[in-house]
Design an enzyme around this catalytic site. Structure first.
Site, PDB file in Angstrom:
ATOM      1  N   TRP A  99      -1.895  64.445  14.063  1.00 34.24           N
ATOM      2  CA  TRP A  99      -3.301  64.060  13.882  1.00 34.24           C
ATOM      3  C   TRP A  99      -3.831  64.620  12.581  1.00 34.24           C
ATOM      4  O   TRP A  99      -4.567  63.944  11.859  1.00 34.24           O
ATOM      5  CB  TRP A  99      -4.155  64.489  15.079  1.00 34.24           C
ATOM      6  CG  TRP A  99      -3.749  63.758  16.320  1.00 34.24           C
ATOM      7  CD1 TRP A  99      -3.124  64.279  17.425  1.00 34.24           C
ATOM      8  CD2 TRP A  99      -3.893  62.342  16.581  1.00 34.24           C
ATOM      9  NE1 TRP A  99      -2.880  63.278  18.342  1.00 34.24           N
ATOM     10  CE2 TRP A  99      -3.344  62.088  17.855  1.00 34.24           C
ATOM     11  CE3 TRP A  99      -4.434  61.284  15.860  1.00 34.24           C
ATOM     12  CZ2 TRP A  99      -3.320  60.810  18.419  1.00 34.24           C
ATOM     13  CZ3 TRP A  99      -4.411  60.012  16.423  1.00 34.24           C
ATOM     14  CH2 TRP A  99      -3.870  59.780  17.682  1.00 34.24           C
ATOM     15  N   ASP A 166     -11.178  69.363  13.625  1.00 26.73           N
ATOM     16  CA  ASP A 166     -10.924  68.365  14.653  1.00 26.73           C
ATOM     17  C   ASP A 166     -10.648  69.140  15.941  1.00 26.73           C
ATOM     18  O   ASP A 166      -9.608  69.782  16.077  1.00 26.73           O
ATOM     19  CB  ASP A 166      -9.712  67.508  14.246  1.00 26.73           C
ATOM     20  CG  ASP A 166      -9.285  66.541  15.349  1.00 26.73           C
ATOM     21  OD1 ASP A 166      -9.896  66.542  16.434  1.00 26.73           O
ATOM     22  OD2 ASP A 166      -8.322  65.781  15.107  1.00 26.73           O
ATOM     23  N   LYS A 190     -11.046  63.873  26.331  1.00 26.43           N
ATOM     24  CA  LYS A 190     -10.246  64.936  26.934  1.00 26.43           C
ATOM     25  C   LYS A 190     -11.152  65.817  27.794  1.00 26.43           C
ATOM     26  O   LYS A 190     -11.154  65.704  29.000  1.00 26.43           O
ATOM     27  CB  LYS A 190      -9.502  65.753  25.866  1.00 26.43           C
ATOM     28  CG  LYS A 190      -8.295  65.004  25.284  1.00 26.43           C
ATOM     29  CD  LYS A 190      -8.586  64.529  23.925  1.00 26.43           C
ATOM     30  CE  LYS A 190      -7.399  64.186  23.053  1.00 26.43           C
ATOM     31  NZ  LYS A 190      -6.554  63.089  23.447  1.00 26.43           N
TER      32      LYS A 190
HETATM   33  N1  PMP Z   1      -7.226  64.253  16.904  1.00 26.66           N
HETATM   34  C1  PMP Z   1      -6.597  64.789  17.967  1.00 26.66           C
HETATM   35  C2  PMP Z   1      -6.296  66.253  17.973  1.00 26.66           C
HETATM   36  C3  PMP Z   1      -6.239  63.973  19.044  1.00 26.66           C
HETATM   37  O1  PMP Z   1      -5.618  64.495  20.099  1.00 26.66           O
HETATM   38  C4  PMP Z   1      -6.553  62.598  19.012  1.00 26.66           C
HETATM   39  C5  PMP Z   1      -6.249  61.656  20.146  1.00 26.66           C
HETATM   40  N2  PMP Z   1      -5.330  62.044  21.041  1.00 26.66           N
HETATM   41  C6  PMP Z   1      -7.187  62.093  17.871  1.00 26.66           C
HETATM   42  C7  PMP Z   1      -7.526  62.953  16.853  1.00 26.66           C
HETATM   43  C8  PMP Z   1      -7.526  60.640  17.766  1.00 26.66           C
HETATM   44  O2  PMP Z   1      -8.598  60.388  18.562  1.00 26.66           O
HETATM   45  P1  PMP Z   1      -9.178  58.924  18.814  1.00 26.66           P
HETATM   46  O3  PMP Z   1      -8.162  58.202  19.620  1.00 26.66           O
HETATM   47  O4  PMP Z   1     -10.458  59.194  19.537  1.00 26.66           O
HETATM   48  O5  PMP Z   1      -9.380  58.291  17.483  1.00 26.66           O
END
Ligand code: PMP
Length: 356
Positions: A99, A166, A190
């Site tokens: 991510w 994040d 989450k």
């Molecule tokens: N950052 C992290 C740490 C994540 O775990 C996730 C999704 N699992 C995301 C970003 C992406 O999130 P989204 O699907 O809401 O765009």
């Protein structure tokens, strides 16, 4: 059979969140209307939005000078919004997982990106440490919990430049010193609510640093100035977030949930460490996430993977298959996962050992 949902997100939510949201979808506060049908500009919804923000602020002790936003486009759109709004010349990023890597990719569209450290070559088995944050960066971006690899940065680090985090997968799992951050953001799906809404806690003074023209919907300023009501927000998802925040407050807030989260994580990691079959792929024990517990079978037992998944399924344990880039297993034990769920998983791991 009772099911325990270990999915990484969307994931387990408190039962009261599901129940209250289901009721509000049918009949909001006895109004005869659904939360799905009412205007986002109605008094009823304004009160819901205000209560959600007030509770978020209270539970996380968010200081004055920070705005709380509910946005759409997930955490992924904020990977773009952050550099669009704040990268004037150069930004620094910590590459601690896929991510983080995706956030870096977006930032590179807007200017120079300095990756201060990366654990990519070691398949992200630890959170990089001992790096230097460049003092001339517009901001420094971290990922507090690496959902896929099960590593977590558990402290609020000091940064000489605005710190952007994040916190998609560990927000509200522990007390956090928001004053150390300029922006904390994530998807809700989450620890907060359903997919379809994202949150951002933004330091208002950061907004003064925006120099380029930013499209209206991608501008944090727009959403701050319009109190997350520039366009139609995801009303049902925000209602659900409010229910989770109420649950968290009733439970005793972040100190209480942090204690419970540590208890669950300790139980599971202790079993992994004790087990003859399972092992943690992480190289630094202090980085072990209390939200996503990743474990694999030792090489000599690798062929038993499917069998363990079958046993887990027979016990009502859902969603423990590991991410394809790590393999093995991942138990996501977010705030709403009860201790009992972890106990059943640990029992299944012990039982599996006696059969192997
Ligand atoms: N950052 C992290 C740490 C994540 O775990 C996730 C999704 N699992 C995301 C970003 C992406 O999130 P989204 O699907 O809401 O765009």
């Amino acid at each position: 059979m009772k099911k325990y949902n270990f999915n990484p997100g969307p994931s387990v939510l408190p039962e009261i969140t599901l129940k209250n949201t289901a009721e509000a979808v049918l009949n909001l506060n006895g109004s005869g209307l659904s939360i799905m049908e009412i205007s986002h500009r109605s008094k009823d919804f304004e009160a819901i939005l205000k209560e959600a923000k007030d509770l978020f602020r209270e539970i996380l002790s968010i200081p004055t000078g920070y705005s709380i936003l509910f946005l759409q486009g997930g955490a992924s759109l904020q990977f773009t919004m952050i550099p669009y709004n704040f990268l004037n010349k150069k930004a620094a990023y910590l590459d601690s997982g896929s991510w983080a890597n995706k956030a870096i990719k977006e930032a590179k569209l807007f200017g120079e990106v300095q990756v201060v450290a990366s654990s990519k070559e070691q398949n992200y088995t630890f959170v990089p440490k001992n790096y230097v944050i460049p003092a001339d960066a517009d901001y420094f971006h971290i990922t507090t919990n690496n959902t896929i690899y099960g590593t977590e940065l558990k402290t609020d680090i000091a940064s000489p430049v605005p710190l952007v985090a994040d916190a998609s997968s560990d927000i509200l799992s522990r007390p956090m010193d928001i004053s150390k951050y300029a922006l904390v953001y994530g998807g809700a799906q989450k620890n907060l609510g359903p997919a379809g809404v994202a949150f951002a806690i933004v330091k208002d003074s950061l907004l003064e640093k925006v120099t380029r023209p930013v499209p209206t919907m991608l501008s944090y300023k727009t959403h701050v100035e319009n109190d997350s009501l520039y366009n139609t927000p995801p009303c049902v998802a925000i209602y659900a977030c409010l229910q989770t925040l109420k649950w968290l407050k009733d439970l005793g807030g972040l100190k209480a949930i942090h204690k419970m989260n540590n208890e669950k994580a300790d139980l599971l990691y202790n079993e992994i460490d004790r087990s003859k079959l399972f092992i943690s792929p992480l190289t630094a024990a202090e980085d072990r996430s209390i939200m996503n517990v990743v474990f694999v079978l030792k090489p000599e037992y690798k062929e038993l993977e499917e069998k363990f998944l079958e046993l887990a399924k027979s016990k009502g344990l859902v969603g423990i298959k590991g991410h394809r880039s790590v393999g093995g297993f991942r138990a996501s034990i977010y705030n709403a996962m009860p201790l009992d769920g972890v106990k059943v998983l640990v029992q299944a791991m012990k039982e599996f050992e006696t059969q192997a």
